[in-house]
Design a protein around this motif. Structure first.
Motif, mmCIF file in Angstrom:
data_model
loop_
_atom_site.group_PDB
_atom_site.id
_atom_site.type_symbol
_atom_site.label_atom_id
_atom_site.label_comp_id
_atom_site.label_asym_id
_atom_site.label_seq_id
_atom_site.Cartn_x
_atom_site.Cartn_y
_atom_site.Cartn_z
ATOM 1 N N GLU A 1 0.831 -1.192 0.000
ATOM 2 C CA GLU A 1 0.000 0.000 0.000
ATOM 3 C C GLU A 1 0.874 1.254 0.000
ATOM 4 O O GLU A 1 0.639 2.195 -0.756
ATOM 5 C CB GLU A 1 -0.853 -0.023 1.265
ATOM 6 C CG GLU A 1 -2.251 0.482 1.082
ATOM 7 C CD GLU A 1 -3.066 0.195 2.324
ATOM 8 O OE1 GLU A 1 -2.915 -0.904 2.895
ATOM 9 O OE2 GLU A 1 -3.832 1.086 2.712
ATOM 10 N N VAL B 1 2.516 2.560 -3.096
ATOM 11 C CA VAL B 1 1.680 3.357 -3.991
ATOM 12 C C VAL B 1 1.451 4.755 -3.427
ATOM 13 O O VAL B 1 1.536 5.736 -4.147
ATOM 14 C CB VAL B 1 0.313 2.667 -4.207
ATOM 15 C CG1 VAL B 1 -0.571 3.491 -5.127
ATOM 16 C CG2 VAL B 1 0.500 1.281 -4.763
ATOM 17 N N THR B 2 1.197 4.825 -2.135
ATOM 18 C CA THR B 2 0.765 6.101 -1.571
ATOM 19 C C THR B 2 1.908 7.011 -1.146
ATOM 20 O O THR B 2 1.767 8.227 -1.196
ATOM 21 C CB THR B 2 -0.130 5.863 -0.340
ATOM 22 O OG1 THR B 2 0.539 4.996 0.558
ATOM 23 C CG2 THR B 2 -1.439 5.232 -0.744
ATOM 24 N N CYS C 1 2.732 10.423 7.468
ATOM 25 C CA CYS C 1 1.395 9.853 7.401
ATOM 26 C C CYS C 1 0.391 10.735 6.671
ATOM 27 O O CYS C 1 -0.775 10.342 6.516
ATOM 28 C CB CYS C 1 0.904 9.533 8.802
ATOM 29 S SG CYS C 1 2.060 8.484 9.712
ATOM 30 N N ALA C 2 0.837 11.881 6.219
ATOM 31 C CA ALA C 2 -0.080 12.827 5.567
ATOM 32 C C ALA C 2 -0.792 12.209 4.378
ATOM 33 O O ALA C 2 -1.937 12.543 4.083
ATOM 34 C CB ALA C 2 0.680 14.072 5.130
ATOM 35 N N THR C 3 -0.136 11.283 3.689
ATOM 36 C CA THR C 3 -0.743 10.704 2.496
ATOM 37 C C THR C 3 -0.924 9.201 2.625
ATOM 38 O O THR C 3 -1.106 8.503 1.629
ATOM 39 C CB THR C 3 0.126 10.987 1.252
ATOM 40 O OG1 THR C 3 1.392 10.370 1.435
ATOM 41 C CG2 THR C 3 0.318 12.478 1.033
ATOM 42 N N CYS C 4 -0.886 8.705 3.868
ATOM 43 C CA CYS C 4 -0.944 7.253 4.079
ATOM 44 C C CYS C 4 -2.366 6.818 4.380
ATOM 45 O O CYS C 4 -3.051 7.407 5.208
ATOM 46 C CB CYS C 4 -0.022 6.857 5.215
ATOM 47 S SG CYS C 4 0.013 5.083 5.498
ATOM 48 N N SER C 5 -2.779 5.750 3.727
ATOM 49 C CA SER C 5 -4.162 5.299 3.862
ATOM 50 C C SER C 5 -4.389 4.482 5.119
ATOM 51 O O SER C 5 -5.511 4.153 5.458
ATOM 52 C CB SER C 5 -4.537 4.477 2.632
ATOM 53 O OG SER C 5 -3.611 3.434 2.455
ATOM 54 N N GLU D 1 -5.275 5.684 11.002
ATOM 55 C CA GLU D 1 -5.694 5.329 12.368
ATOM 56 C C GLU D 1 -5.346 3.888 12.714
ATOM 57 O O GLU D 1 -5.105 3.558 13.861
ATOM 58 C CB GLU D 1 -7.205 5.509 12.560
ATOM 59 C CG GLU D 1 -7.811 6.674 11.836
ATOM 60 C CD GLU D 1 -8.241 6.265 10.435
ATOM 61 O OE1 GLU D 1 -9.139 5.424 10.323
ATOM 62 O OE2 GLU D 1 -7.664 6.783 9.458
ATOM 63 N N ASP D 2 -5.319 3.028 11.703
ATOM 64 C CA ASP D 2 -5.125 1.621 11.992
ATOM 65 C C ASP D 2 -3.653 1.231 12.082
ATOM 66 O O ASP D 2 -3.332 0.066 12.252
ATOM 67 C CB ASP D 2 -5.814 0.779 10.909
ATOM 68 C CG ASP D 2 -7.255 1.188 10.717
ATOM 69 O OD1 ASP D 2 -7.888 1.529 11.728
ATOM 70 O OD2 ASP D 2 -7.738 1.168 9.574
#
Lengths: 244, 244
Positions: A144, A147-148, A225-229, A232-233
């Motif tokens: 993931e 990609v992000t 984490c600004a662009t991480c999907s 929260e998890d």
DNA sequence: CGGATCTTTGATCACAGTCAAAAAGCGTGG
DNA sequence: CCACGCTTTTTGACTGTGATCAAAGATCCG
């Protein structure tokens, strides 16, 4: 000195929740194996009849493309297992190269013996499956992030992971393995890694040689984490937000 | 008509090796759920107390970055489970969005109920863990291919997977879900996907609308795997080399 | 038929890979 | 302790690939 006193086996997640007597038997079945940095544990394609647990150090798992390019699958650290996929899927050959990324201590078991243990010891089996499942979701995360996240973000994330895995002080710690190894593990070239490190200076991460200093974890955390999907998890991030 | 006669439960890997009586009980515990294409099964962040098995169709699992970008985690097809990570890790919220990629039939179970079944039915537990483990190694492969393979190669690999998963005839089959969905699953933009498809013409892959024709599987196979590090260990490829 | 979505095409840009060379770090042996 | 050679890392210039933005075609469906 017996093995059980030499090694802090309670740090090996595979032995979690296993009563002392069983644990002793498991340790007695192990052969201790020492590896110097850069020494091979096994080669891709070797016949495989041994299962390993990393007790100390780190082992670099990688394999080559037909063109000869080297791809990192995983860096196994304390508590991680080697050869478990092969064992569970009844493969007869190792599917990757395993090289010590630093000096290592390993517990070594005949695959057959370990298979028997797994059949009788359900806690052990469950622990192994937990480990495999965790590795799986880790791989999903990595894919993931591929990609992000951009290169510097991925590195930032990795540095934060290091801190949480090894309980490093973010203000000052030493990279446990070489930069090229890390680059490869992150799926990038050493050159890109090097350049990305300089970009990280803008968010207060200084790397000199092997020494890292993260001036402000929260700043880095936000940048990464600004662009991480996963947001929260992400266990990694929750550790940072409410530090131990 | 009872559920057991309506659905070919022997195709659900979760029920593999489970005696008929147990299987019947498991089926009786299920609520059948139908979904139309594009219908939501659950949303990221919804409270989670249900576990699903896909009996028909495909469910697209995805989640968003803080910036609003959509990332595909997985496309679950027949036999795949949904909500199993949440169940096993005791999460209270779903960690992704689940949307029907085509019309679907699902078996629906209360998480608690399924947890109990797993504790008493060891075969079921083992099957679930096998599934999770397989998904994990699939994720590892994907991550690896992200690094080693170029866009057209990744698509080629995906098309071959489709054939092997659904037993499609490579000479002529229909894409089971939309191109954007596939693009997202492969971690690329629809534009890149479209352009890469035209490059695949050079290796004899024609795509018109939803219809795909792979003129020569071996040619495609060679093109795709030429730079892939998984090579011999790739189940997908071994299927092609010695077809059923 | 018309409005929506999905897909394709075109033009441009940014990022990471590649190749080459310089610099820094490391270990060995004189 | 320094000199030497080796490896690792960094820097520089260039290239290729895929993302992005924008717009035109398809396709679907009411």
């Amino acid at each position: 000195m017996s093995i059980s006193t030499t090694y802090p086996t309670d740090k090996l997640s595979l032995f979690f929740d296993i009563p002392a007597t069983d644990r002793t038997r498991l340790l007695a079945g192990a052969k201790i194996r020492y590896l110097k940095k850069n020494e091979h544990l096994f080669h891709h394609g070797d016949p495989c009849s041994t299962f390993f647990i990393v007790a100390e150090g780190a082992v670099h798992l990688h394999r080559q493309t037909p063109e000869g390019r080297d791809i990192t699958l995983h860096i196994a650290i304390i508590g991680d297992t080697l050869g478990e996929e092969e064992m569970l899927a009844n493969k007869v050959l190792y599917q990757a190269d395993a090289v010590a990324a630093e000096n290592c201590t390993l517990l070594e078991y005949p695959t057959e013996w370990m298979r028997q243990q797994l059949q009788t010891n359900h806690t052990l089996a469950l622990n192994l499956l937990t480990a495999i499942s965790k590795r799986g979701s880790r791989a999903l995360m990595d894919r993931e992030q591929m990609v992000t996240l951009k290169t510097p973000q991925r590195i930032g994330c990795f540095l934060m992971q290091l801190c949480s895995m090894y309980q490093f002080d973010p203000k000052k710690f030493t990279l446990p393995y070489s930069k090229s190894t890390i680059a490869s593990k992150l799926g990038m070239e050493p050159e890109s890694f090097s350049r990305a490190l300089s970009k990280l200076k803008e968010v207060g991460v200084t790397v000199e040689g092997m020494h890292v200093c993260i001036h402000d974890l929260n700043v880095l955390n936000q940048y990464v984490c600004a662009t991480c999907s996963i947001s929260e998890d992400c266990e990694n991030c929750s550790n940072i937000k409410r530090p131990a």
